[in-house]
Design an enzyme around this catalytic site. Structure first.
Site, PDB file in Angstrom:
ATOM      1  CG  ASN A   8      -1.707   1.254   1.392  1.00  0.00           C
ATOM      2  OD1 ASN A   8      -1.753   2.082   0.471  1.00  0.00           O
ATOM      3  ND2 ASN A   8      -2.366   1.413   2.531  1.00  0.00           N
ATOM      4  CD  GLU A  95      -2.964   5.475   6.811  1.00  0.00           C
ATOM      5  OE1 GLU A  95      -2.961   5.551   5.566  1.00  0.00           O
ATOM      6  OE2 GLU A  95      -2.050   4.927   7.458  1.00  0.00           O
ATOM      7  N   GLY A 170       2.607   2.149  10.934  1.00  0.00           N
ATOM      8  CA  GLY A 170       3.594   3.213  10.824  1.00  0.00           C
ATOM      9  C   GLY A 170       4.302   3.543  12.131  1.00  0.00           C
TER      10      GLY A 170
END
Ligand code: 13P
Length: 246
Positions: A8, A95, A170
């Site tokens: 991604n 997100e 992340g």
């Protein structure tokens, strides 16, 4: 089941950077024992459609519209994605749930749009750190998946599911292989209750997956691949995850 490794790219890349990354990724595809795809920002789908056609690297998008067509400024439809050779589309990434207020119902409808256009939705579910600490992990992921099951009925066996704990995205923190397996097992059981073909659904793990931890995660019984963010932007790192998937 053949594993699936998906990069991604999120909102990264450029025409030049994509050309270089794809050239490096396509160097030795014969060695791949799994399916591999990259999900690129919408403007680059045309470029990648051209460079990936006929290769073993499949193309994916990162989002699609809940609507079929019409007056929805800024949106991209499933049919448009299909025209550019898109095989997979991420839906319900955390997100998008977080920054674009996507509800479980929206995510379920997006999965439905993708399936209707012949695109495999990669449906993302996952709990936040606060939810994990409150002991709500199972409840949250089950609720998120239930909406998709409800809207898609027996077609649920055609999706790819991705468990992405929000606190692991992340951050460099990964769920341990056992923690991830536990949630994957819960999701598998939920799919099995909804479809007799649930065993063919690939359940990917995502969240700080890298060359160092991929093998142990992918060795778990219900972890059928990975959804890779940061490490997907570097060919060497991404390819070592691909090499760990067999
Ligand atoms: P990272 O691999 O950068 O943690 O991102 C995971 C992710 O969100 C993939 O969709």
């Amino acid at each position: 089941m053949k594993k699936l490794i998906v990069g991604n790219w999120k909102m990264n890349g450029s025409l030049d950077a994509n050309t270089a990354l794809v050239a490096a990724l396509l160097q030795d595809t014969q060695a791949w024992a799994c399916d591999v795809a990259v999900c690129a920002p919408a403007p680059y789908l045309a470029q990648l459609h051209t460079s990936l056609t006929g290769s073993r690297l499949d193309l994916g998008a990162q989002d699609l519209s809940v609507h079929e067509s019409g007056a929805y400024t800024g949106e991209v439809s499933a049919a448009m994605l299909k025209e550019f050779g898109v095989r997979y589309c991420i839906v319900g990434h955390s997100e998008r749930r977080q920054y674009h207020q996507e509800s479980d119902t929206t995510v379920a409808l997006k999965a439905q749009r993708a399936l209707a256009a012949g695109i495999t939705p990669i449906v993302c579910v996952g709990e936040t750190l606060a939810q994990r600490e409150a002991g709500q992990t199972e409840e949250v992921v089950k609720r998120q998946l239930a909406a998709v099951v409800h809207a898609n009925g027996h077609c649920i066996s055609e999706i790819v599911l991705a468990y992405e704990p929000v606190w692991a995205i992340g951050t460099g923190k990964t769920a341990s292989p056992e923690e991830a397996q536990h949630v994957h097992h819960v999701l598998r059981a939920q799919l099995q209750a909804a479809s007799q073909h649930a065993d063919r659904v690939r359940i990917l793990y995502g969240g700080s997956m890298n060359a160092g931890n991929a093998q142990a995660l992918l060795a778990q019984a219900d972890i059928d691949g990975g959804l890779i963010g940061g490490a997907a932007l570097q060919a060497a790192a991404f390819l070592s995850i691909v090499a760990a998937a067999h």
